[in-house]
Design an enzyme around this catalytic site. Structure first.
Site, PDB file in Angstrom:
ATOM      1  N   SER A  31      -4.748   0.997  -8.362  1.00  0.00           N
ATOM      2  CA  SER A  31      -3.333   0.703  -8.847  1.00  0.00           C
ATOM      3  C   SER A  31      -3.360  -0.530  -9.489  1.00  0.00           C
ATOM      4  O   SER A  31      -4.144  -1.715  -9.274  1.00  0.00           O
ATOM      5  CB  SER A  31      -2.698   0.540  -7.701  1.00  0.00           C
ATOM      6  OG  SER A  31      -2.393   1.684  -6.902  1.00  0.00           O
ATOM      7  N   HIS A  62      -0.847   4.016 -12.514  1.00  0.00           N
ATOM      8  CA  HIS A  62      -1.955   4.977 -12.827  1.00  0.00           C
ATOM      9  C   HIS A  62      -1.401   5.771 -14.079  1.00  0.00           C
ATOM     10  O   HIS A  62      -0.251   6.339 -14.088  1.00  0.00           O
ATOM     11  CB  HIS A  62      -1.941   5.804 -11.676  1.00  0.00           C
ATOM     12  CG  HIS A  62      -2.696   5.341 -10.418  1.00  0.00           C
ATOM     13  ND1 HIS A  62      -4.102   5.419  -9.984  1.00  0.00           N
ATOM     14  CD2 HIS A  62      -2.051   4.408  -9.348  1.00  0.00           C
ATOM     15  CE1 HIS A  62      -4.298   4.614  -8.939  1.00  0.00           C
ATOM     16  NE2 HIS A  62      -2.965   4.305  -8.473  1.00  0.00           N
ATOM     17  N   HIS A  84      -4.753  10.685  -4.835  1.00  0.00           N
ATOM     18  CA  HIS A  84      -4.732  10.649  -3.165  1.00  0.00           C
ATOM     19  C   HIS A  84      -4.385  11.679  -2.447  1.00  0.00           C
ATOM     20  O   HIS A  84      -3.477  12.337  -2.799  1.00  0.00           O
ATOM     21  CB  HIS A  84      -3.599   9.254  -3.193  1.00  0.00           C
ATOM     22  CG  HIS A  84      -3.919   8.074  -3.950  1.00  0.00           C
ATOM     23  ND1 HIS A  84      -3.218   8.055  -5.471  1.00  0.00           N
ATOM     24  CD2 HIS A  84      -4.477   6.876  -3.809  1.00  0.00           C
ATOM     25  CE1 HIS A  84      -3.826   6.848  -5.648  1.00  0.00           C
ATOM     26  NE2 HIS A  84      -4.382   6.015  -4.898  1.00  0.00           N
ATOM     27  N   TYR A  86      -2.561  11.340   0.104  1.00  0.00           N
ATOM     28  CA  TYR A  86      -1.200  11.166   0.549  1.00  0.00           C
ATOM     29  C   TYR A  86      -0.228  11.851  -0.795  1.00  0.00           C
ATOM     30  O   TYR A  86       0.894  12.159  -0.294  1.00  0.00           O
ATOM     31  CB  TYR A  86      -0.499   9.930   0.745  1.00  0.00           C
ATOM     32  CG  TYR A  86      -0.720   8.824  -0.632  1.00  0.00           C
ATOM     33  CD1 TYR A  86       0.208   8.903  -1.317  1.00  0.00           C
ATOM     34  CD2 TYR A  86      -1.722   7.865  -0.541  1.00  0.00           C
ATOM     35  CE1 TYR A  86       0.236   7.816  -2.567  1.00  0.00           C
ATOM     36  CE2 TYR A  86      -1.904   7.018  -1.483  1.00  0.00           C
ATOM     37  CZ  TYR A  86      -0.992   6.854  -2.429  1.00  0.00           C
ATOM     38  OH  TYR A  86      -0.925   6.287  -3.740  1.00  0.00           O
ATOM     39  N   GLU A  87      -0.746  12.052  -1.846  1.00  0.00           N
ATOM     40  CA  GLU A  87       0.164  12.733  -2.913  1.00  0.00           C
ATOM     41  C   GLU A  87       0.287  14.292  -2.715  1.00  0.00           C
ATOM     42  O   GLU A  87       1.071  14.845  -3.210  1.00  0.00           O
ATOM     43  CB  GLU A  87      -0.468  12.416  -4.087  1.00  0.00           C
ATOM     44  CG  GLU A  87      -0.170  11.152  -4.819  1.00  0.00           C
ATOM     45  CD  GLU A  87      -0.845  10.976  -6.139  1.00  0.00           C
ATOM     46  OE1 GLU A  87      -0.578  11.291  -7.051  1.00  0.00           O
ATOM     47  OE2 GLU A  87      -2.314  10.380  -6.042  1.00  0.00           O
ATOM     48  N   ALA A 114      -7.066  -1.150  -5.114  1.00  0.00           N
ATOM     49  CA  ALA A 114      -6.145  -2.446  -4.592  1.00  0.00           C
ATOM     50  C   ALA A 114      -6.208  -2.132  -3.189  1.00  0.00           C
ATOM     51  O   ALA A 114      -5.871  -1.078  -2.455  1.00  0.00           O
ATOM     52  CB  ALA A 114      -4.754  -2.260  -5.199  1.00  0.00           C
ATOM     53  N   MET A 212      -5.901   3.107   0.614  1.00  0.00           N
ATOM     54  CA  MET A 212      -5.665   4.881   0.899  1.00  0.00           C
ATOM     55  C   MET A 212      -6.412   5.592  -0.003  1.00  0.00           C
ATOM     56  O   MET A 212      -5.935   6.482  -0.555  1.00  0.00           O
ATOM     57  CB  MET A 212      -4.002   4.912   0.695  1.00  0.00           C
ATOM     58  CG  MET A 212      -3.121   4.087   1.412  1.00  0.00           C
ATOM     59  SD  MET A 212      -1.518   4.111   1.003  1.00  0.00           S
ATOM     60  CE  MET A 212      -0.753   2.827   2.073  1.00  0.00           C
ATOM     61  N   SER A 213      -7.540   5.007  -0.300  1.00  0.00           N
ATOM     62  CA  SER A 213      -8.260   5.958  -1.365  1.00  0.00           C
ATOM     63  C   SER A 213      -9.838   5.690  -1.251  1.00  0.00           C
ATOM     64  O   SER A 213     -10.428   5.107  -0.258  1.00  0.00           O
ATOM     65  CB  SER A 213      -7.913   5.479  -2.739  1.00  0.00           C
ATOM     66  OG  SER A 213      -8.174   4.250  -2.985  1.00  0.00           O
ATOM     67  N   ASN A 236      -2.741  -7.954  -1.355  1.00  0.00           N
ATOM     68  CA  ASN A 236      -1.664  -8.527  -0.438  1.00  0.00           C
ATOM     69  C   ASN A 236      -2.689  -8.610   0.937  1.00  0.00           C
ATOM     70  O   ASN A 236      -3.636  -8.063   1.116  1.00  0.00           O
ATOM     71  CB  ASN A 236      -0.716  -7.436  -0.095  1.00  0.00           C
ATOM     72  CG  ASN A 236      -1.072  -6.071   0.167  1.00  0.00           C
ATOM     73  OD1 ASN A 236      -1.563  -5.274  -0.666  1.00  0.00           O
ATOM     74  ND2 ASN A 236      -1.153  -5.735   1.469  1.00  0.00           N
ATOM     75  N   HIS A 248       4.734  -2.087  -2.837  1.00  0.00           N
ATOM     76  CA  HIS A 248       3.741  -1.835  -4.034  1.00  0.00           C
ATOM     77  C   HIS A 248       3.905  -2.625  -5.070  1.00  0.00           C
ATOM     78  O   HIS A 248       3.046  -2.863  -5.890  1.00  0.00           O
ATOM     79  CB  HIS A 248       4.204  -0.162  -4.273  1.00  0.00           C
ATOM     80  CG  HIS A 248       2.949   0.315  -5.182  1.00  0.00           C
ATOM     81  ND1 HIS A 248       1.632   0.273  -5.034  1.00  0.00           N
ATOM     82  CD2 HIS A 248       3.058   0.823  -6.499  1.00  0.00           C
ATOM     83  CE1 HIS A 248       0.914   0.855  -5.930  1.00  0.00           C
ATOM     84  NE2 HIS A 248       1.752   1.140  -6.636  1.00  0.00           N
TER      85      HIS A 248
END
Length: 273
Positions: A31, A62, A84, A86-87, A114, A212-213, A236, A248
């Site tokens: 990201s 992306h 991802h 989660y997608e 990220a 998350m990746s 962050n 995000h």
């Protein structure tokens, strides 16, 4: 030939039609980090949506395309955007591009993301060289029939992030005077950010950053006997480290602020590996 083998072959053949030369290194950009793709020379753009069996990226930051070209005269395939879990994609779909790159002859993977800082000595804008990971997605892209044409049924993960290549990264960072941390990356499914209790748990377990990746691609790359470098941009601090909510937009903003440092480091690495 298995169904997945067929899909890999069809995607490979489609991409080959666009290429004058095959890449040596694949980069997967997280990201806000896709700007590195603009630095490639002799660019050939291939949209994911046109490649047979390829997913598409749906997340802000992306671009959902390959950039093939050269950086410092090294042949590269740059993924501006990843897929991802989660997608709604399966773990195999998130790993699919890695197997396609391997089928094209790529043996080195630089994967970036990220991430949220768990280690309290980290600050937003830091870069972290991943030395190991914790798979808290509780699933694996290799579940199901093994792709014997690509790798063994039970791949070793003791050197998942190549020690040899990590030493090169550290030498490059010293030479360029770009500080880089070294730590353990934990991967959760998302898309909700972690709770403060989950972050405390991950810290106890030895994680320095969370995202998350990355883990599905790295498992697939090790299965395919590719050497891997992983770099996290700490965009962050993770939940509970600071007394403020996560969003995000902050991730994208911090990635934008560190892009020059990130580009300089990664282009330096490409020249050395």
């Amino acid at each position: 030939m298995m169904e997945l083998d067929k899909k890999i072959l069809e995607a490979k053949k489609y991409i080959e039609n666009y290429l004058d030369e095959k890449p040596d290194i694949c980069l997967i950009l997280g990201s806000g980090l896709g700007v590195l793709g603009e630095k490639a020379e002799n660019q050939k753009i291939v949209d994911y949506s046109n490649i047979p069996h390829f997913p598409v990226s749906t997340i802000e930051g992306h671009k959902s395309r390959f950039v093939f070209g050269r950086i410092n005269n090294i042949k590269v395939a740059i993924m501006q955007g990843r897929f991802h879990f989660y997608e709604g994609y399966s773990m195999k779909e998130t790993a699919f591009p890695v197997w396609v790159m391997k089928s094209l002859g790529v043996n080195k993977l630089i994967v970036t993301n990220a991430a949220g800082g768990i280690n309290t000595s980290y600050r937003p804008g830091d870069l972290m060289l991943i030395k190991d990971h914790i798979n808290f997605m509780f699933t694996n892209p290799l579940i199901g029939p093994n792709l014997n044409s690509i790798g063994t049924r039970f791949p070793d993960m003791s050197n998942a992030y190549s020690y040899r290549m990590r030493e090169i990264v550290k030498n490059v960072s010293d030479k360029l005077n770009i500080p880089i941390k070294e730590g353990v990356y934990a991967s959760m499914t998302g898309p909700s950010y972690e709770t403060p209790a989950e972050i405390r748990m991950l810290r106890i377990l030895g994680a320095d950053a969370v995202g998350m990746s990355t883990v599905p691609e790295v498992i697939a790359a090790n299965h395919a006997e590719m050497e891997v470098i992983g770099i996290s941009c700490i965009t962050n601090m993770a939940a509970g480290v600071l007394d403020k909510p996560l969003n995000h937009q902050e991730v994208i903003k911090t990635a934008e602020e560190v892009k020059e440092k990130f580009i300089k480091l990664v282009t330096g690495i490409i020249s050395e590996i």
